[in-house]
Design a protein around this motif. Structure first.
Motif, PDB file in Angstrom:
ATOM      1  N   GLU A 261       5.441   2.239   5.997  1.00  0.00           N
ATOM      2  CA  GLU A 261       4.259   2.826   6.363  1.00  0.00           C
ATOM      3  C   GLU A 261       3.104   2.055   6.531  1.00  0.00           C
ATOM      4  OE1 GLU A 261       2.459   5.327   3.336  1.00  0.00           O
ATOM      5  OE2 GLU A 261       3.543   4.305   1.883  1.00  0.00           O
ATOM      6  N   GLY A 262       3.130   0.663   6.205  1.00  0.00           N
ATOM      7  CA  GLY A 262       1.924  -0.004   6.082  1.00  0.00           C
ATOM      8  C   GLY A 262       1.146  -0.056   5.062  1.00  0.00           C
ATOM      9  N   GLY A 263       0.225  -1.062   4.704  1.00  0.00           N
ATOM     10  CA  GLY A 263      -0.362  -1.314   3.710  1.00  0.00           C
ATOM     11  C   GLY A 263       0.637  -1.819   2.559  1.00  0.00           C
TER      12      GLY A 263
ATOM     13  N   ASP B 139      -7.407   1.053   5.951  1.00  0.00           N
ATOM     14  CA  ASP B 139      -7.952   2.529   6.033  1.00  0.00           C
ATOM     15  C   ASP B 139      -7.054   3.625   5.316  1.00  0.00           C
ATOM     16  OD1 ASP B 139     -10.255   3.592   6.848  1.00  0.00           O
ATOM     17  OD2 ASP B 139      -9.108   5.069   7.904  1.00  0.00           O
ATOM     18  N   PRO B 140      -5.961   3.813   5.134  1.00  0.00           N
ATOM     19  CA  PRO B 140      -5.407   4.791   4.481  1.00  0.00           C
ATOM     20  C   PRO B 140      -5.753   4.661   2.996  1.00  0.00           C
ATOM     21  CG  PRO B 140      -3.883   4.185   5.968  1.00  0.00           C
ATOM     22  CD  PRO B 140      -4.987   3.162   6.047  1.00  0.00           C
ATOM     23  N   ALA B 141      -5.640   3.616   2.270  1.00  0.00           N
ATOM     24  CA  ALA B 141      -6.160   3.305   0.944  1.00  0.00           C
ATOM     25  C   ALA B 141      -7.491   3.723   0.739  1.00  0.00           C
ATOM     26  CB  ALA B 141      -5.507   1.935   0.405  1.00  0.00           C
ATOM     27  N   ARG B 142      -8.386   3.029   1.572  1.00  0.00           N
ATOM     28  CA  ARG B 142      -9.736   3.731   1.282  1.00  0.00           C
ATOM     29  C   ARG B 142     -10.038   4.966   1.181  1.00  0.00           C
ATOM     30  NH1 ARG B 142     -12.328  -0.260   4.861  1.00  0.00           N
ATOM     31  NH2 ARG B 142     -11.127   0.581   6.412  1.00  0.00           N
ATOM     32  N   GLN B 143      -9.452   5.903   2.368  1.00  0.00           N
ATOM     33  CA  GLN B 143      -9.586   7.225   2.374  1.00  0.00           C
ATOM     34  C   GLN B 143      -9.046   7.853   1.134  1.00  0.00           C
ATOM     35  OE1 GLN B 143     -11.636   8.284   4.651  1.00  0.00           O
ATOM     36  NE2 GLN B 143     -11.480   6.602   5.733  1.00  0.00           N
TER      37      GLN B 143
END
Length: 377
Positions: free
Chosen positions: A344-346, A356-360
């Motif tokens: 999925e990335g990250g 960005d997904p982790a930040r959100q």
């Protein structure tokens, strides 16, 4: 991870971190591409990042001369990131000090000109003044606040780039801090880190309780990388903290460092000088001895507040197993472990490969714990 510098984890990690903080790929590539071939050259590294920053500052001055204040401010903001990114790899000395002060100066100009929704604050503490930037929520009522700590090598100016106004958009203020062993306290006053981070955190909360725009009943803490030690340690011994997030799970950081040094690991974010410098010791051996105190093994069972741990499946700085151990040991009834996978990335350290997904996720998690976002829908 995107290896901009082939086979060089440290420099590629720094490149990705600068992107995460708001750097421009084109600007960075223009100055760094000559460094991609041949042996790493620390002097060339420092000159490239300084040149990159100085070009933005020169162009900002041109913008300002024609009345383009916001354009100038945003150039100064990127210049601050570039100065800081170069400085992280430079050993303590005059060049490092000059680069760091240039980053501070550029950020102050960005605050004024962009302008940024930022207020510089200073907290009196047992370690002297701890500076930070409050990013205030745009609400009429007192707002919850999240204290955001960096880790081993990330300053408050970079922390701002990581979050900008994501908390503000959820009705939460965010306070990005330079604390013992980080930023101004370390670089300008020689204040090393300390294992009992509840002490500086208590001083920060004392300050926040004096502000009419802060809801002191909803104070959270989060930390990135080594901040994944600082934040849970603070929450375990500071009951005024109501929620805690570790952007990178830490279990026994001393053991991690023993393994790094024994194998001379090539997957570290900064050169070896950083450990004794942050620990306040004269030698690597003394630094390795002192860092043994940075463990959450006996601390996490004492943590009872809501807890979020975010980690990468392919984290090559801190093993994913450490995040699992931290999660299992935590005494919180409300606890969440989110592992970002390669698919999925990250999946890299603190999601620098795809942040960005982790930040959100983190901002949303605090929003739900503090009641500024609905539980569902």
């Amino acid at each position: 991870m995107f290896y901009y510098f082939p086979d060089n984890y440290m420099w590629s990690s720094a490149f990705n971190l600068a992107l995460m903080a708001g750097g421009s790929l084109g600007e960075m590539n223009r100055w760094l591409s000559p460094l991609r071939e041949g042996e790493p050259d620390g002097e060339a590294w420092g000159k490239a990042w300084a040149g990159m920053a100085e070009q933005q500052e020169a162009q900002a001055a041109e913008d300002l001369a024609t009345g383009l204040r916001r354009s100038a401010g945003l150039r100064y903001l990127r210049a601050s990131v570039y100065h800081a990114s170069g400085e992280r790899q430079i050993p303590p000395g005059p060049e490092k000090s000059a680069s760091y002060r240039a980053s501070l100066d550029a950020f102050e100009k960005a605050i004024e000109l962009a302008p940024l929704n930022v207020e510089r604050i200073e907290v009196d503490s047992p370690d002297g003044v701890l500076p930070g930037y409050l990013i205030p929520a745009r609400t009429a009522e007192p707002a919850p606040v999240v204290i955001f700590y960096g880790g081993f090598d990330v300053t408050k100016e970079i922390l701002y780039g990581f979050v900008e106004e994501e908390f503000v958009r959820r009705g939460i203020s965010c306070l990005v801090m330079d604390s013992p062993g980080v930023g101004e306290p370390l670089r300008l006053r020689g204040v090393p880190s300390r294992p009992d981070y509840e002490v500086p955190t208590g001083a920060v909360i004392d300050y926040l309780e004096t502000r009419a725009d802060v809801d002191a009943s909803r104070i959270g803490v989060m930390g990135i990388s080594l901040g994944g030690y600082y934040a849970p340690r603070s929450a375990a011994f500071e009951p005024r903290i109501k929620a805690c997030a570790a952007w990178g799970g830490i279990w026994d950081w001393g053991a991690t460092w023993e393994k790094r040094w024994a194998t001379r690991s090539k997957t570290v974010s900064v050169p070896w000088f950083q450990l004794p410098w942050v620990m306040g010791t004269d030698t690597m051996e003394a630094g390795l001895e002192r860092v043994r105190q940075w463990t959450l093994v006996d601390v996490l069972p004492k943590l009872t507040q809501p807890l979020l741990i975010v980690h990468g499946e392919n984290d090559r700085q801190v093993a994913v197993e450490d995040a699992h151990k931290a999660f299992e040991a935590a005494g919180s009834a409300d606890k969440t472990l989110r592992i970002f996978t390669v698919a999925e990335g990250g999946a890299e350290h603190c999601q620098t490969d795809e942040p960005d997904p982790a930040r959100q996720l983190i901002a949303d998690w605090f929003g739900r714990r503090f009641g500024t976002l609905p539980e569902r829908g």
